[in-house]
Design a protein around this motif. Sequence first.
Motif, PDB file in Angstrom:
ATOM      1  N   VAL B 119      24.532 -41.620 -11.665  1.00 17.04           N
ATOM      2  CA  VAL B 119      24.845 -40.931 -10.415  1.00 17.04           C
ATOM      3  C   VAL B 119      24.558 -39.436 -10.547  1.00 17.04           C
ATOM      4  O   VAL B 119      24.040 -38.804  -9.633  1.00 17.04           O
ATOM      5  N   GLN B 120      24.836 -38.902 -11.731  1.00 14.21           N
ATOM      6  CA  GLN B 120      24.540 -37.475 -11.933  1.00 14.21           C
ATOM      7  C   GLN B 120      23.042 -37.208 -11.795  1.00 14.21           C
ATOM      8  O   GLN B 120      22.621 -36.243 -11.173  1.00 14.21           O
ATOM      9  N   VAL B 121      22.246 -38.102 -12.355  1.00 17.03           N
ATOM     10  CA  VAL B 121      20.804 -37.892 -12.335  1.00 17.03           C
ATOM     11  C   VAL B 121      20.256 -38.054 -10.921  1.00 17.03           C
ATOM     12  O   VAL B 121      19.482 -37.229 -10.444  1.00 17.03           O
ATOM     13  N   VAL B 122      20.680 -39.129 -10.222  1.00 15.72           N
ATOM     14  CA  VAL B 122      20.056 -39.364  -8.918  1.00 15.72           C
ATOM     15  C   VAL B 122      20.718 -38.574  -7.803  1.00 15.72           C
ATOM     16  O   VAL B 122      20.094 -38.330  -6.781  1.00 15.72           O
ATOM     17  N   GLN B 123      21.968 -38.190  -7.963  1.00 11.95           N
ATOM     18  CA  GLN B 123      22.636 -37.483  -6.870  1.00 11.95           C
ATOM     19  C   GLN B 123      22.990 -36.044  -7.215  1.00 11.95           C
ATOM     20  O   GLN B 123      23.542 -35.336  -6.371  1.00 11.95           O
ATOM     21  N   GLY B 124      22.713 -35.634  -8.420  1.00 12.25           N
ATOM     22  CA  GLY B 124      22.992 -34.249  -8.762  1.00 12.25           C
ATOM     23  C   GLY B 124      24.414 -34.057  -9.237  1.00 12.25           C
ATOM     24  O   GLY B 124      25.290 -34.860  -8.941  1.00 12.25           O
ATOM     25  N   PRO B 125      24.639 -32.991 -10.007  1.00 10.84           N
ATOM     26  CA  PRO B 125      25.942 -32.802 -10.632  1.00 10.84           C
ATOM     27  C   PRO B 125      26.972 -32.127  -9.734  1.00 10.84           C
ATOM     28  O   PRO B 125      28.135 -32.039 -10.100  1.00 10.84           O
TER      29      PRO B 125
ATOM     30  N   MET C 440      21.799 -43.075 -33.541  1.00  9.69           N
ATOM     31  CA  MET C 440      22.368 -42.610 -32.277  1.00  9.69           C
ATOM     32  C   MET C 440      22.294 -41.105 -32.129  1.00  9.69           C
ATOM     33  O   MET C 440      21.849 -40.597 -31.097  1.00  9.69           O
ATOM     34  N   VAL C 441      22.753 -40.379 -33.148  1.00  9.07           N
ATOM     35  CA  VAL C 441      22.737 -38.921 -33.024  1.00  9.07           C
ATOM     36  C   VAL C 441      21.308 -38.409 -33.107  1.00  9.07           C
ATOM     37  O   VAL C 441      20.875 -37.601 -32.273  1.00  9.07           O
ATOM     38  N   GLY C 442      20.580 -38.943 -34.089  1.00  7.97           N
ATOM     39  CA  GLY C 442      19.181 -38.528 -34.226  1.00  7.97           C
ATOM     40  C   GLY C 442      18.386 -38.878 -32.982  1.00  7.97           C
ATOM     41  O   GLY C 442      17.579 -38.084 -32.494  1.00  7.97           O
ATOM     42  N   GLY C 443      18.643 -40.077 -32.458  1.00  5.09           N
ATOM     43  CA  GLY C 443      17.906 -40.531 -31.275  1.00  5.09           C
ATOM     44  C   GLY C 443      18.156 -39.640 -30.075  1.00  5.09           C
ATOM     45  O   GLY C 443      17.215 -39.213 -29.393  1.00  5.09           O
ATOM     46  N   THR C 444      19.427 -39.309 -29.837  1.00  8.53           N
ATOM     47  CA  THR C 444      19.690 -38.476 -28.663  1.00  8.53           C
ATOM     48  C   THR C 444      19.212 -37.035 -28.893  1.00  8.53           C
ATOM     49  O   THR C 444      18.796 -36.372 -27.951  1.00  8.53           O
ATOM     50  N   GLU C 445      19.245 -36.578 -30.161  1.00  4.80           N
ATOM     51  CA  GLU C 445      18.668 -35.259 -30.434  1.00  4.80           C
ATOM     52  C   GLU C 445      17.178 -35.283 -30.139  1.00  4.80           C
ATOM     53  O   GLU C 445      16.629 -34.340 -29.579  1.00  4.80           O
ATOM     54  N   ALA C 446      16.547 -36.409 -30.515  1.00  3.16           N
ATOM     55  CA  ALA C 446      15.102 -36.502 -30.322  1.00  3.16           C
ATOM     56  C   ALA C 446      14.751 -36.467 -28.839  1.00  3.16           C
ATOM     57  O   ALA C 446      13.659 -36.031 -28.472  1.00  3.16           O
ATOM     58  N   LEU C 447      15.692 -36.926 -27.997  1.00  4.95           N
ATOM     59  CA  LEU C 447      15.402 -36.893 -26.558  1.00  4.95           C
ATOM     60  C   LEU C 447      15.247 -35.457 -26.053  1.00  4.95           C
ATOM     61  O   LEU C 447      14.642 -35.229 -25.019  1.00  4.95           O
ATOM     62  N   ARG C 448      15.847 -34.525 -26.809  1.00  5.28           N
ATOM     63  CA  ARG C 448      15.658 -33.123 -26.424  1.00  5.28           C
ATOM     64  C   ARG C 448      14.206 -32.698 -26.587  1.00  5.28           C
ATOM     65  O   ARG C 448      13.778 -31.715 -25.998  1.00  5.28           O
ATOM     66  N   PRO C 463      14.962 -33.247 -19.074  1.00  7.17           N
ATOM     67  CA  PRO C 463      15.096 -34.490 -19.854  1.00  7.17           C
ATOM     68  C   PRO C 463      16.471 -34.643 -20.494  1.00  7.17           C
ATOM     69  O   PRO C 463      16.924 -35.762 -20.736  1.00  7.17           O
ATOM     70  N   VAL C 464      17.147 -33.518 -20.739  1.00  5.33           N
ATOM     71  CA  VAL C 464      18.420 -33.604 -21.447  1.00  5.33           C
ATOM     72  C   VAL C 464      19.455 -34.409 -20.652  1.00  5.33           C
ATOM     73  O   VAL C 464      20.269 -35.121 -21.203  1.00  5.33           O
ATOM     74  N   GLN C 465      19.363 -34.325 -19.302  1.00  8.16           N
ATOM     75  CA  GLN C 465      20.375 -35.048 -18.538  1.00  8.16           C
ATOM     76  C   GLN C 465      20.163 -36.565 -18.604  1.00  8.16           C
ATOM     77  O   GLN C 465      21.047 -37.322 -18.232  1.00  8.16           O
ATOM     78  N   TYR C 466      18.993 -36.988 -19.066  1.00  3.60           N
ATOM     79  CA  TYR C 466      18.783 -38.421 -19.238  1.00  3.60           C
ATOM     80  C   TYR C 466      19.352 -38.919 -20.561  1.00  3.60           C
ATOM     81  O   TYR C 466      19.403 -40.110 -20.817  1.00  3.60           O
ATOM     82  N   ARG C 467      19.721 -37.985 -21.405  1.00  2.00           N
ATOM     83  CA  ARG C 467      20.240 -38.329 -22.724  1.00  2.00           C
ATOM     84  C   ARG C 467      21.397 -39.314 -22.640  1.00  2.00           C
ATOM     85  O   ARG C 467      21.376 -40.394 -23.215  1.00  2.00           O
ATOM     86  N   MET C 468      22.431 -38.937 -21.882  1.00  2.00           N
ATOM     87  CA  MET C 468      23.625 -39.763 -21.821  1.00  2.00           C
ATOM     88  C   MET C 468      23.373 -41.061 -21.048  1.00  2.00           C
ATOM     89  O   MET C 468      23.953 -42.087 -21.315  1.00  2.00           O
ATOM     90  N   LEU C 469      22.466 -40.952 -20.087  1.00  2.00           N
ATOM     91  CA  LEU C 469      22.079 -42.150 -19.336  1.00  2.00           C
ATOM     92  C   LEU C 469      21.500 -43.194 -20.292  1.00  2.00           C
ATOM     93  O   LEU C 469      21.911 -44.362 -20.307  1.00  2.00           O
ATOM     94  N   ILE C 470      20.553 -42.732 -21.100  1.00  2.00           N
ATOM     95  CA  ILE C 470      19.923 -43.648 -22.050  1.00  2.00           C
ATOM     96  C   ILE C 470      20.932 -44.098 -23.097  1.00  2.00           C
ATOM     97  O   ILE C 470      20.972 -45.270 -23.490  1.00  2.00           O
ATOM     98  N   PHE C 471      21.799 -43.168 -23.507  1.00  2.00           N
ATOM     99  CA  PHE C 471      22.814 -43.511 -24.509  1.00  2.00           C
ATOM    100  C   PHE C 471      23.717 -44.637 -24.014  1.00  2.00           C
ATOM    101  O   PHE C 471      23.974 -45.611 -24.720  1.00  2.00           O
ATOM    102  N   GLY C 472      24.181 -44.508 -22.780  1.00  2.00           N
ATOM    103  CA  GLY C 472      25.066 -45.545 -22.219  1.00  2.00           C
ATOM    104  C   GLY C 472      24.368 -46.888 -22.156  1.00  2.00           C
ATOM    105  O   GLY C 472      24.908 -47.916 -22.562  1.00  2.00           O
ATOM    106  N   LEU C 473      23.136 -46.852 -21.683  1.00  2.00           N
ATOM    107  CA  LEU C 473      22.377 -48.092 -21.567  1.00  2.00           C
ATOM    108  C   LEU C 473      22.121 -48.696 -22.949  1.00  2.00           C
ATOM    109  O   LEU C 473      22.221 -49.918 -23.144  1.00  2.00           O
ATOM    110  N   ALA C 474      21.835 -47.803 -23.916  1.00  2.00           N
ATOM    111  CA  ALA C 474      21.555 -48.288 -25.267  1.00  2.00           C
ATOM    112  C   ALA C 474      22.779 -48.975 -25.859  1.00  2.00           C
ATOM    113  O   ALA C 474      22.669 -49.980 -26.571  1.00  2.00           O
ATOM    114  N   MET C 475      23.964 -48.451 -25.545  1.00  2.00           N
ATOM    115  CA  MET C 475      25.187 -49.082 -26.059  1.00  2.00           C
ATOM    116  C   MET C 475      25.284 -50.512 -25.553  1.00  2.00           C
ATOM    117  O   MET C 475      25.615 -51.437 -26.307  1.00  2.00           O
TER     118      MET C 475
END
Lengths: 306, 305, 512
Positions: B119-125, C440-448, C463-475
């Motif tokens: 939601v943060q990505v698609v709708q902004g923070p 996990m830590v290396g991977g998300t650092e690499a996303l930077r 791209p940094v804001q996709y970090r946690m998105l990908i992290f959640g999905l990866a979990m």
Amino acid sequence: MRWQSDPLLHVEHLTMRFGGILAVNDLSFTAGRGDITALIGPNGAGKTTVFNCITGFYKPTQGRIAFARDGRADETDVAALTQTARRHARMASGDIYLLERMPDFEISGKAKVARTFQNIRLFQGMTVLENLIVAQHNPLMQASGWTVLGLLGVGPYRARERDAIEKAKFWLNKINLLERADDAAGDLPYGDQRRLEIARAMCMDPVLLCLDEPAAGLNPRETGDLNTLLCMLRDEQNTSLLLIEHDMNVVMQISDHVVVLDYGTKIADGAPAAIRSDPRVIAAYLGVADEDEAQAVAGERAGERT
Amino acid sequence: MEFFFQQLINGVTLGSIYGLIAIGYTMVFGIIGMVNFAHGDIFMVSAFIALLLFLALTTVIGITWLVLAFIIVLLLAMFFTSLWSWVIERLAYRPLRGSFRLAPLISAIGMSIFLANFVQVVQGPRNKPIPPMFNETIALTSGGLFDVTVAWKQIVIMVVTVVLLTIFWYIVQKTPLGRAQRACEQDRKMAALLGIDVDLTISITFIMGAALAAVAGTLYLIQFGNVNFADGFIPGVKAFTAAVLGGIGSIPGAVIGGLLIGLIEVLWAAYVSSDYKNVAAFTILIVVLIFMPQGLLGKPEIEKV
Amino acid sequence: MPAGHDTATSPATQRLNNALREAGLAALISAGLSFPILALGAEPDINNQLALQTRWSWMFAAIIIIACARFFAVMLDGWRARTLAMAGLLCAAFGFGTWYFAGIAEPKIVGGTIVAGLIAMLAAFPIDTSESRASIAAKAPARPATILSSTATSLIATAGIGALIAFPLAMLWWFGSAGSLKWINNYGIQILIFVMLGWGLNIVVGLAGLLDLGYVAFYAVGAYAYALLATQFDLSFWICLPLAGIMAAFWGILLGFPVLRLRGDYLALVTLAFGEIIHLVLTNWSDLTNGEAGILSIPRVTFFGVPFTAGEGGFAHLFGLEFSPIHRTIFLFYLILALALITNFATLRLRRLPIGRAWEALREDEIACRSLGINTTNTKLTAFALGAMFGGFAGSFFAVRQGFINPNSFTFMESAWILAIVVLGGMGSQIGVALAAIVMVGGTEALRELDFLKQLFGQDFNPVQYRMLIFGLAMVVMMIWRPRGFVSTRTPSIFLKERKAVAADLVGEGYG
């Protein structure tokens, strides 16, 4: 009649209530030192509840459970101890424990009352050897200086651990599982697991060993082995046994003393031969009075045959 | 005294929202014994869906009658949120059923993180404010130092909560579906042997929980007038507290728990300290779990040896 | 494409029909998922009124990608073919996206990626056929799990530690003093902090089987203990470090007492609540913690009393080196490496002591433990206290490394990270936890490092804001892929003849 002349466990007026259900009602019996005492009765008679009270997993609603670890439990000594708030006293006649006042782990650790469970409770993900080492936790804990010395690598821990392994090997030999010492306990066949659970309890050097249906699920040959093992525990290890068992072959062959429960009340108490012919026991098992009871008995019989 | 009554009304309003979310927790925990960690974020997603639908209805389609817009938004938000919840259950939880106990919990935490950041990505923070709705107030008392008022939106919230709870209560208690749910709660294997489609029943449970969360999300939006991608976590935890307080697995318990948590939070903020109002909620969670784990209306659990 | 022509319902046709139907369904569902939340956007305008934006193209892109992915998943059996098809799909989508969304009309990039993607997708089909044939031909029998002999293990461990010790120097030599900072600090130190936290939590979760969702509280206690002791009482790091550990252990026991009665998810939630309370108190108790602003100018680490400063009396001056800020970073690296190794060796040793065996027994069956004279209360408290202590050490290291701390470093997300590392690594496995932390830590650092995407998608793209998105999905994906983590088997702590691994499905997960 050792349960009268030299008893080590006195259960007196034991009552256990769960909400409105009276599981055990004013039960009194004694178990003799060096005896195999069998606790029998139809399903739901409250046998396991009695075990759980003796081993501290349940706190009884009422009653006293006095345990004389290594002497005679003199009537006046027990009465004197009951007057105090203490759990344990070293009397002239030996150590006396009031089990109903003790937490479960102290009953097994200090009073030396070990037990097994109806639905085997091994550490499935640990090896056979580890199971037997865990059973020697308290002496090893002491040897490791409550972890501090062991962590630093000093003290007698290494030597004590070797002794513990020797003891484990001794018991593995007795139950023919030495070859499988490094396998996971959960990988063993059912009968081996039952024997391993007994060996694990024996690694604590118990004075009284409570066995909850040790023959359940065993085939006739395994049952025969079990009988031999239990007699060996009594005769060679001087361990007193208290067992719940449905298999009348086991009960009648090896026990010295039988206590019969029905609906939480004791209906008979005596030598196996006397129990076999006791009309009340026959009535409880064959239950002629009403239909419900007869069905329960039929179910019981079916259970015995397996 | 007037101040107290005012806080009481505010507390009941907030508590209704918590209660609606709590039902989702309590139903899912009841049926598969899992804390659906992503449920708070489902609630947050539903608030966003409601917000966007509301904007679309009022600005693009041009519905001016607020009541009609509200009803349409409510129904659509329930539909779309349920779809999200169904897909999440299907993809992230169902493959882990019967597996390692921690796996669904970790998966749910992962989902929660995913939803918030999606939601943060698609709708902004940033916070998304909407124009105030049903904001007119009715004065219940007058002449005193302090008028006790109730806003229309608070009435809407309470009415909607009561109506929907009645409907869901009826479904769970009186229909074959509810019976199937209760059967699965007792013993899933046996229910399957008796011809109940367990997977379907569990899916429907998730859908029902999400639909109620969507109601809560819509009402939250009306009450607070804005929503943010991070708004799922704290209400989620509080709603879970409500579910535990009421007795996990009990739907009326969840509602009562929600009302209590809402009241405690509002009164705490009013009389003690608004900084520490969340501390109060968490402390209640700890105290209840430790001293009253069966909650107000739950069944006690006996340790089996 | 292998499509049968002879009969209308040949298996291949059936399969294709099936795949198309599934893809259609997936398209429908993804349309429902993406309709309001992806297709519509709302941004406040100048009057702070939300204005609706439509982004139908986003929605269609999502639908097409999901439908194609579903189509390939049904059509293809082998994992190689599936991976190839998915990679092709992403590649083509990327190419299309650069052109359509970012407006980059670089024909080489756009055309190249789209064509490559299409080729990969088409190539997946023949590969799949041969792969499935091959997999039928050679069905390898499942090998029993083996464990490396102890000499091999110690050899590998020595080599690994050697490599870690050489790591900062190698980086320094390779990238120079400025370029190596990122590698030593962002990758080296950051990963090692999480390795240490993972190992600390592993005692509680992995060995004792007590689910703790509030581990970050002890990390916070350690960090604030050092920060406050150092700023208020001028104590040096070397005195504060043990004090911080003891304080964290004390808090561990404090938390441990009430939660002893709880089991399973309830325990998890109480620990979560405890973590949040600590966070809220740190935020709101401004007199002590300075609230949101945090504690600034915490004394930096010294080389056993020698500061890492330029000029007279500094580390560089003392050792006759040219001053460089990298010296401190390298020292911090060795410091956290030493702390992590201490944690590891202590844990390995504990596992062979009665307390460690009691933890594992507790995880397997608590009731059986009580029947064997084990005081489960003390055993659990010891686990909590020791786990917390290592968390506290890591926390004070964090404070001395950062130089400032505020409550935002100690949120629930941190706890979730650490727990995910432990579960993903394989509960109870030291090496698994270390691997998971690296991934996990290396991977998300690499996303930077994905900053180059900015050139493609414009400066607004972060791209940094996709970090946690990908992290959640990866979990989620990793849990489905390996619910018991990387190293799922258990190594026995003692053996008579042969150390055999215990299969994952026998090992208990704890319910306390």
